[in-house]
Design a protein around this motif. Structure first.
Motif, PDB file in Angstrom:
ATOM      1  N   TYR A   1      -3.670  14.960  -1.322  1.00 37.54           N
ATOM      2  CA  TYR A   1      -4.279  13.634  -1.373  1.00 37.54           C
ATOM      3  C   TYR A   1      -4.396  13.166  -2.813  1.00 37.54           C
ATOM      4  O   TYR A   1      -4.283  13.928  -3.760  1.00 37.54           O
ATOM      5  N   GLY A   2      -4.594  11.882  -2.936  1.00 42.18           N
ATOM      6  CA  GLY A   2      -4.683  11.227  -4.238  1.00 42.18           C
ATOM      7  C   GLY A   2      -4.586   9.737  -4.039  1.00 42.18           C
ATOM      8  O   GLY A   2      -4.847   9.215  -2.955  1.00 42.18           O
ATOM      9  N   GLY A   3      -4.179   9.031  -5.076  1.00 39.41           N
ATOM     10  CA  GLY A   3      -4.088   7.588  -4.966  1.00 39.41           C
ATOM     11  C   GLY A   3      -3.640   6.945  -6.264  1.00 39.41           C
ATOM     12  O   GLY A   3      -3.231   7.631  -7.204  1.00 39.41           O
ATOM     13  N   PRO A   4      -3.732   5.624  -6.340  1.00 40.86           N
ATOM     14  CA  PRO A   4      -3.285   4.903  -7.535  1.00 40.86           C
ATOM     15  C   PRO A   4      -4.386   4.788  -8.584  1.00 40.86           C
ATOM     16  O   PRO A   4      -5.579   4.898  -8.275  1.00 40.86           O
TER      17      PRO A   4
ATOM     18  N   SER B   1       0.815  -1.214   0.000  1.00 38.38           N
ATOM     19  CA  SER B   1       0.000   0.000   0.000  1.00 38.38           C
ATOM     20  C   SER B   1       0.850   1.265   0.000  1.00 38.38           C
ATOM     21  O   SER B   1       0.386   2.326  -0.422  1.00 38.38           O
ATOM     22  N   ARG B   2       2.079   1.160   0.484  1.00 35.02           N
ATOM     23  CA  ARG B   2       2.957   2.329   0.459  1.00 35.02           C
ATOM     24  C   ARG B   2       3.153   2.845  -0.953  1.00 35.02           C
ATOM     25  O   ARG B   2       3.280   4.048  -1.182  1.00 35.02           O
ATOM     26  N   PHE B   3       3.217   1.932  -1.910  1.00 39.96           N
ATOM     27  CA  PHE B   3       3.386   2.348  -3.299  1.00 39.96           C
ATOM     28  C   PHE B   3       2.145   3.078  -3.809  1.00 39.96           C
ATOM     29  O   PHE B   3       2.239   3.902  -4.709  1.00 39.96           O
ATOM     30  N   ALA B   4       0.993   2.750  -3.239  1.00 40.90           N
ATOM     31  CA  ALA B   4      -0.251   3.345  -3.709  1.00 40.90           C
ATOM     32  C   ALA B   4      -0.494   4.729  -3.126  1.00 40.90           C
ATOM     33  O   ALA B   4      -1.005   5.609  -3.821  1.00 40.90           O
ATOM     34  N   TYR B   5      -0.116   4.944  -1.855  1.00 37.87           N
ATOM     35  CA  TYR B   5      -0.521   6.171  -1.180  1.00 37.87           C
ATOM     36  C   TYR B   5       0.628   7.015  -0.647  1.00 37.87           C
ATOM     37  O   TYR B   5       0.456   8.202  -0.406  1.00 37.87           O
TER      38      TYR B   5
END
Length: 512
Positions: free
Chosen positions: A487-490, A211-215
């Motif tokens: 903020y954002g995300g994958p 999840s670190r890669f995603a957020y």
């Protein structure tokens, strides 16, 4: 001894070549017999060990198998072709090697993966794996290679390497993440290793590490880039009998396929494989697809890797190169000169590109989690499916270059010219719709940055605009991040025409 009794008629305790009925055959028939032995399948050993045993029967057979010139053009190439895919090797003009040596290296790499998969905490077994050879087999797959990789537990070894390397500075992440992203299409159970541990009052689906890669964009990028140095392969591997320290052994191989993009693909596949109620949390949920791998999808990946190696090696003086590389085991990993120089490859005027793939219809998802809710492990929010239709448009100030690109992306020249273009920028526009409404996109692909894709997504009604960035991770599509510093995300989207399986992977694999 069994091979001796089978093939040779021994008339005395001391073997004499003149008493062999086998050796009395015409040379053409003898060659055919040797070839048949080389091609005979062995359940327990991919390498043609029977051929090696046959070579021990007499000096003449040993000479034919290991020294006679015909072995270069017939025997070992034929044995290699019976076991591994070769279409990409010939297309990329890499067939002028020692086939016996390359096959031996491939078998050793597969055996090392199987050994480590059986003892996944043994760092010595992990360090014995030649991942660059494994990557060659994956990206040259057309029919035969993937079954070998699965049979020798390469996927299990890569999962174990990912888990073990979380405690070893994550040096292998740039290698094993792309490998797992591709092999998950053949063994979807890989996703079970990326689930978050089940804990009371926790809604987290994907493991914290993935999840670190995603957020956590900055932290994820630092995990990758610090282990991707521009230095020669195995630069510190030659120390005589001395044992080098960990600092002297940086990981110097990594694929050109973007590791963060591969991590995001694994994030999405794990989420969809593990969530208990997808259709209730994602309105209009459409199952994610699996993809079949073929070598032509990785020609651009190979060219970028080859170009990078040329650049690295050009900065190493001849004496240093001689000291650090006393052997050349695989021409695909240690190019000493530009074999495509006459096409303009690796020159300032030509750029490796897969930008033409952007045109077409796309389908995908994006995810979001409010940073204020991360501490409470709030459930990921997904929006989608997101549908886009994209076309390439001229660059305002580069009409000539764009015209060249449009021609080069549609022609069928010899490799690698079909993957080269003179302008590094490709502009595209498109329209789409998701659960928040209709939107337009305007973006660029920059081939000076290994094909980085960036665009602005603007919702028609509200005028709200979001920044997207990502990279191609073919055949799966494009993966990246959206949002800003707050903020954002994958996000992940795939080309609908590339889907080999439109059915739900959840249904196909019954993963819960």
């Amino acid at each position: 001894m069994q091979l001796k009794r089978r093939w040779l008629n021994q008339h005395s305790p001391t073997f004499n070549d003149t008493h062999s009925l086998l050796l009395s055959l015409p040379k053409e028939l003898l060659f055919q017999i040797i070839t048949n032995v080389a091609n005979s399948p062995c359940v327990d050993n991919l390498y043609p060990q029977s051929l090696i045993e046959l070579s021990k029967c007499c000096h003449y057979l040993h000479h034919l198998i290991h020294y006679d010139p015909w072995r270069f053009n017939t025997l070992w190439p034929n044995a290699f072709h019976e076991r591994f895919d070769t279409r990409a090797i010939y297309r990329r003009r890499l067939d002028g090697w020692d086939w016996q040596k390359v096959m031996k290296l491939r078998c050793k790499a597969l055996y090392a993966c199987k050994a480590f998969a059986s003892q996944p905490t043994d760092c010595h077994l992990l360090d014995a794996i030649r991942w660059e050879i494994i990557w060659d087999m994956i990206t040259e797959h057309d029919e035969r290679n993937i079954p070998h990789l699965l049979n020798y537990n390469v996927h299990s070894a890569a999962v174990a390497a990912f888990q073990l390397d979380q405690h070893r500075d994550r040096k292998l992440f740039p290698v094993v993440l792309p490998i797992l992203s591709l092999l998950v299409n053949y063994d979807f159970n890989i996703t079970s290793h990326f689930r978050a541990p089940i804990q009371p009052n926790s809604a987290q689906i994907v493991s914290t590490e993935l999840s670190r890669f995603a957020y956590n964009f900055e932290a994820a990028d630092s995990l990758i880039t610090k282990h991707m140095p521009l230095r020669p392969f195995h630069a510190s591997a030659q120390h005589g009998n001395e044992t080098p320290t960990d600092d002297e052994l940086p990981l110097t191989f990594y694929p050109a396929l973007d590791a963060p993009a591969a991590a995001l693909h694994l994030f999405f596949t794990t989420f969809f494989a593990s969530h208990p109620s997808l259709y209730s949390i994602i309105p209009g949920c459409i199952p994610i697809p699996l993809f079949q791998i073929s070598s032509d999808m990785f020609d651009v990946e190979y060219l970028r890797r080859y170009e990078r190696n040329l650049f690295i090696n050009s900065h190493v003086d001849d004496q240093t190169r001689k000291n650090e590389r006393p052997w050349v085991e695989n021409v695909t990993t240690l190019p000493s000169n530009n074999i495509y120089a006459n096409t303009g490859f690796a020159s300032p005027s030509h750029f490796v590109s897969e930008a033409h793939h952007i045109e077409g219809d796309w389908l995908g998802y994006y995810s979001f989690v409010d940073p204020e809710d991360v501490a409470t492990e709030a459930e990921d929010w997904f929006d989608g499916p997101m549908r886009l239709s994209i076309r390439i448009v001229p660059l305002e100030d580069h009409h000539h270059h764009h015209h060249h690109h449009h021609q080069s992306s549609n022609r069928h020249d010899a490799f690698p010219s079909m993957h080269l273009q003179e302008c590094p920028l490709t502009k595209f526009e498109g329209t789409g719709v998701d659960n928040l409404g209709s939107f337009t996109v305007v973006g660029l692909i920059d081939d000076t940055e290994d094909g980085q894709v960036t665009w602005e997504k603007t919702y028609v009604e509200s005028g709200e605009t979001w920044e997207y960035s990502g990279r191609f991770a073919l055949p799966m599509g494009i993966c990246g991040r959206w949002g800003d510093e707050e903020y954002g995300g994958p996000w992940w989207m795939w080309k609908t025409s590339n889907c080999s399986n439109s059915e739900s992977v959840l249904t196909s694999y019954n993963i819960k």
